[in-house]
Design an enzyme around this catalytic site. Structure first.
Site, PDB file in Angstrom:
ATOM      1  N   HIS A   1      57.610  28.883  61.065  1.00 20.46           N
ATOM      2  CA  HIS A   1      57.953  28.901  59.449  1.00 20.46           C
ATOM      3  C   HIS A   1      58.189  30.369  58.900  1.00 20.46           C
ATOM      4  O   HIS A   1      57.278  31.063  59.144  1.00 20.46           O
ATOM      5  CB  HIS A   1      56.480  28.291  58.872  1.00 20.46           C
ATOM      6  CG  HIS A   1      56.486  26.807  58.777  1.00 20.46           C
ATOM      7  ND1 HIS A   1      55.239  26.110  58.841  1.00 20.46           N
ATOM      8  CD2 HIS A   1      57.371  25.731  59.208  1.00 20.46           C
ATOM      9  CE1 HIS A   1      55.662  25.113  59.240  1.00 20.46           C
ATOM     10  NE2 HIS A   1      56.569  24.630  59.579  1.00 20.46           N
TER      11      HIS A   1
ATOM     12  N   ASP B   1      63.473  22.928  60.084  1.00 11.71           N
ATOM     13  CA  ASP B   1      63.896  24.181  59.406  1.00 11.71           C
ATOM     14  C   ASP B   1      64.602  24.125  57.897  1.00 11.71           C
ATOM     15  O   ASP B   1      65.411  24.724  57.384  1.00 11.71           O
ATOM     16  CB  ASP B   1      65.267  24.820  60.220  1.00 11.71           C
ATOM     17  CG  ASP B   1      64.825  24.874  61.809  1.00 11.71           C
ATOM     18  OD1 ASP B   1      63.852  25.602  62.034  1.00 11.71           O
ATOM     19  OD2 ASP B   1      65.689  24.652  62.624  1.00 11.71           O
TER      20      ASP B   1
HETATM   21  P1  IMP Z   1      60.811  20.618  71.603  1.00 11.67           P
HETATM   22  O1  IMP Z   1      60.194  20.140  70.321  1.00 11.67           O
HETATM   23  O2  IMP Z   1      60.500  22.268  72.005  1.00 11.67           O
HETATM   24  O3  IMP Z   1      60.373  19.708  72.666  1.00 11.67           O
HETATM   25  O4  IMP Z   1      62.453  20.538  71.313  1.00 11.67           O
HETATM   26  C1  IMP Z   1      62.811  19.127  70.996  1.00 11.67           C
HETATM   27  C2  IMP Z   1      64.032  19.105  70.072  1.00 11.67           C
HETATM   28  O5  IMP Z   1      63.335  19.335  68.679  1.00 11.67           O
HETATM   29  C3  IMP Z   1      64.804  20.354  70.310  1.00 11.67           C
HETATM   30  O6  IMP Z   1      66.267  19.805  69.780  1.00 11.67           O
HETATM   31  C4  IMP Z   1      64.541  21.104  69.309  1.00 11.67           C
HETATM   32  O7  IMP Z   1      65.481  22.233  68.956  1.00 11.67           O
HETATM   33  C5  IMP Z   1      63.961  20.707  68.120  1.00 11.67           C
HETATM   34  N1  IMP Z   1      62.996  21.215  67.387  1.00 11.67           N
HETATM   35  C6  IMP Z   1      61.458  21.281  68.098  1.00 11.67           C
HETATM   36  N2  IMP Z   1      60.840  22.012  66.844  1.00 11.67           N
HETATM   37  C7  IMP Z   1      61.721  22.372  65.697  1.00 11.67           C
HETATM   38  C8  IMP Z   1      61.711  23.196  64.704  1.00 11.67           C
HETATM   39  O8  IMP Z   1      60.719  23.469  64.322  1.00 11.67           O
HETATM   40  N3  IMP Z   1      62.973  23.335  64.007  1.00 11.67           N
HETATM   41  C9  IMP Z   1      63.946  22.660  64.246  1.00 11.67           C
HETATM   42  N4  IMP Z   1      64.307  21.901  65.436  1.00 11.67           N
HETATM   43  C10 IMP Z   1      63.212  21.890  66.075  1.00 11.67           C
END
Ligand code: IMP
Length: 423
Positions: free
Chosen positions: A42, A14
Site C-alpha cells: 500500500h 493496486d
Molecule cells: P501472489 O498473491 O503473490 O501469490 O500472486 C498471485 C497473483 O496476484 C499475481 O498475479 C500477483 O501479481 C497478484 N497480486 C497479489 N497481490 C497483489 C497486489 O497487492 N496488487 C496487485 N496484484 C497482486
C-alpha cells in the site's frame, strides 16, 4: 452513524486503498488487515514522501489507531522486521500499543519461498509477487503450516518441525533443522506483538473500526479470474469482522500485474502517457514487485460483476485526475465471444481467454487540473459526465473521488463517510 467501514478492492489490486485507509483511520480506534501477506503493497505519502506498508496495516500512519494483522493473514518473519525498522526510522511508533499480530497468522518460512521459486520458474507460473503466498496457504490447507503462536514457542516449533521436514524432503526441498537459529532474531523481536483475535474483538467491541482490504476481488480465490488469482478471499467473502459500510474501490484506469487475460488492455502508447515516472508516488509500477502495471480501459463487465459479488454501500474511484492525461476515455461495455456479443463475465477460463472488448461508450476527457478540487460541483463538466457514466452503469454512488496522491486530495460525497473521518 457508521462505526465499522470495510474496504475492498474491486479490480486486480493496486487501487490506492492504502491512502483511503490512511484517511479513514484518522479518528478510528482500530485498523485490521484480514487477508494476504507481504504480497500487498500500500503506497502512502507522509510529510517525508512515499512510504509503503506491506504487513503493517496503513492505519499505522495515524498515531492513535491500533493496527491488527489478523487470522487469515500470512506473516513473513524476516521481511516484517525490515518493515518495522523502516517505519521506526521514519519516526513511527511500532510497539504493542500500535501493532499486533494474530497468534493464528500462518508463518512464511524459507521452504515456502524455495518452493515458489521452483514453481514460478515453470511455464505454469502466474507471475506471483514471490512472497511465498500460495505455498504458505497450501501448507496451511494441507495441515503442514506453522502458526505465529507455535513459531514463537521453541518447544512447539521443535515438535512440529520434523513432520514438515519429512514432507518437504519428499518434494526435494530440504528444510533445515537450523531454523530455530535462523529465526532467533525474528522470534525475539516479534514476540511482544502476539495478540488473540477474540481478545481484540472484545476489546474494541464498541469502537470505530476500519477493515483494510489487500489485493482485490478479481484476484479472489473463489470469485477472481481463476487460476490467475491470489490464494485468499479479498472480496466481501473474506471480511473477518463485522462491518456496517462496505466501500468498494475501483481505480479510474484499472491495472493488472501478473499473467491473466486483459480484455480491455490500452495500447502501449497511451499506457506510456498514463503510467508516469517510476518512483513517483502515483506511478503505475507494482509497490511490492516494481513491475510495470498493465493499464486497462474501464471494463464495465467485470466492474458490474465485482459490484454484484461485493454489494457495496458506496464506491471510491481513485486516480480520477489521471483522465486529464488523455483526450478521450473508452468504456468496455460488452465482450465479443466467438462472434456473439455477451454482457456478462464468462467463468470458464478458456472462454474468457477468447473474449474481445466492445467499446460501446467513448467520452471526451478534460484537460483541467482537478487535483485541488474538493467539491463535486466544482469539477469540469466532462469529468462529471465520466463519473456519472460509472455510477449509471454500475448502479452505485461514487462516495469518494480521489483526485491526487495526497491523503486530502479527495472529493467526499457521502455524509456517512465524511462523519466517520471527522467525528
Ligand atoms: P501472489 O498473491 O503473490 O501469490 O500472486 C498471485 C497473483 O496476484 C499475481 O498475479 C500477483 O501479481 C497478484 N497480486 C497479489 N497481490 C497483489 C497486489 O497487492 N496488487 C496487485 N496484484 C497482486
Amino acid at each position: 452513524m457508521i462505526k465499522r467501514i470495510a474496504i475492498r478492492g474491486g479490480g486486480f489490486g493496486d487501487e490506492g486503498k492504502g491512502k483511503l485507509v490512511n484517511l479513514l483511520t484518522r479518528k478510528a480506534h482500530i485498523c485490521v488487515r484480514d487477508q494476504g501477506g507481504g504480497n500487498a503493497g500500500h503506497t502512502n505519502e507522509d510529510e517525508h514522501g512515499k512510504i509503503v506498508t506491506h504487513q503493517i496495516p496503513s492505519g499505522i500512519l495515524n498515531p492513535n489507531a491500533y493496527n491488527f494483522y489478523s487470522a487469515g493473514c500470512l506473516l513473513d518473519p524476516i521481511r516484517i522486521l525490515n518493515e518495522i525498522n523502516e517505519f521506526r526510522q521514519r519516526g513511527y511508533e511500532i510497539s504493542p500499543r500500535t501493532y499486533g499480530i494474530s497468534e493464528l497468522a500462518h508463518v512464511t518460512l524459507e521452504h515456502h519461498l524455495i518452493e515458489e521459486e521452483i514453481t514460478e520458474g515453470k511455464s505454469s507460473g502466474v507471475g506471483t509477487t514471490l512472497r511465498g503466498i500460495t505455498q504458505t496457504t497450501s501448507a496451511k490447507v494441507n495441515r503442514l503450516g506453522i502458526r505465529f503462536c507455535e513459531f514463537l514457542d521453541a518447544n512447539s516449533f521443535k515438535e512440529i518441525l520434523p513432520e514438515i521436514i519429512e514432507e518437504y524432503a519428499k518434494k526435494g526441498i530440504n528444510v533445515s533443522i537450523g531454523y530455530l537459529e535462523k529465526y532467533k532474531e525474528s522470534i525475539e523481536k516479534l514476540a511482544p506483538f502476539a495478540a488473540r483475535d477474540e481478545d481484540i474483538a472484545e476489546r474494541f467491541k464498541d469502537k470505530k473500526w476500519v477493515i483494510e482490504g489487500a489485493q482485490a476481488t478479481m484476484l479472489d480465490l473463489d470469485y477472481g479470474y481463476y487460476p490467475y488469482i491470489t490464494t485468499s478471499n479479498p472480496s466481501r467473502k473474506g471480511i473477518a469482522f463485522d462491518f456496517d459500510y462496505l466501500l468498494l474501490v475501483f481505480k479510474a484506469i484499472p491495472s493488472s500485474v501478473g499473467y491473466r487475460p486483459r480484455i480491455s488492455q490500452i495500447d502501449e502508447e497511451t499506457q506510456e502517457l498514463l503510467r508516469g515516472a517510476k518512483g513517483k508516488v502515483d506511478a503505475e509500477y507494482g509497490a511490492t514487485s516494481g513491475r510495470p502495471r498493465q493499464l486497462l480501459w474501464p471494463d464495465l463487465i467485470w466492474m458490474k460483476y465485482s459490484i454484484n459479488v461485493n454489494e457495496p454501500d458506496g464506491l471510491a474511484i481513485t486516480k480520477f485526475d489521471k483522465f486529464s492525461l488523455i483526450p478521450e476515455v473508452k468504456f468496455c461495455t460488452a465482450y465479443e465471444l466467438d462472434g456473439k456479443i455477451i454482457d456478462y463475465l464468462p467463468h470458464d477460463r478458456i472462454k474468457l481467454d477468447r473474449c474481445k472488448p466492445v467499446y460501446g461508450i467513448t467520452l471526451d476527457s478534460f484537460d483541467q487540473d482537478i487535483s485541488n478540487v474538493r467539491n463535486y460541483s466544482n469539477l469540469p463538466k466532462n469529468s462529471k459526465t465520466i463519473a456519472q457514466c460509472f455510477e449509471d452503469i454500475l448502479g452505485v454512488r461514487a462516495a469518494i473521488l480521489s483526485v491526487g496522491p495526497g491523503k486530502e486530495q479527495l472529493i467526499i460525497r457521502d455524509r456517512k463517510i465524511y462523519n466517520f473521518i471527522n467525528k
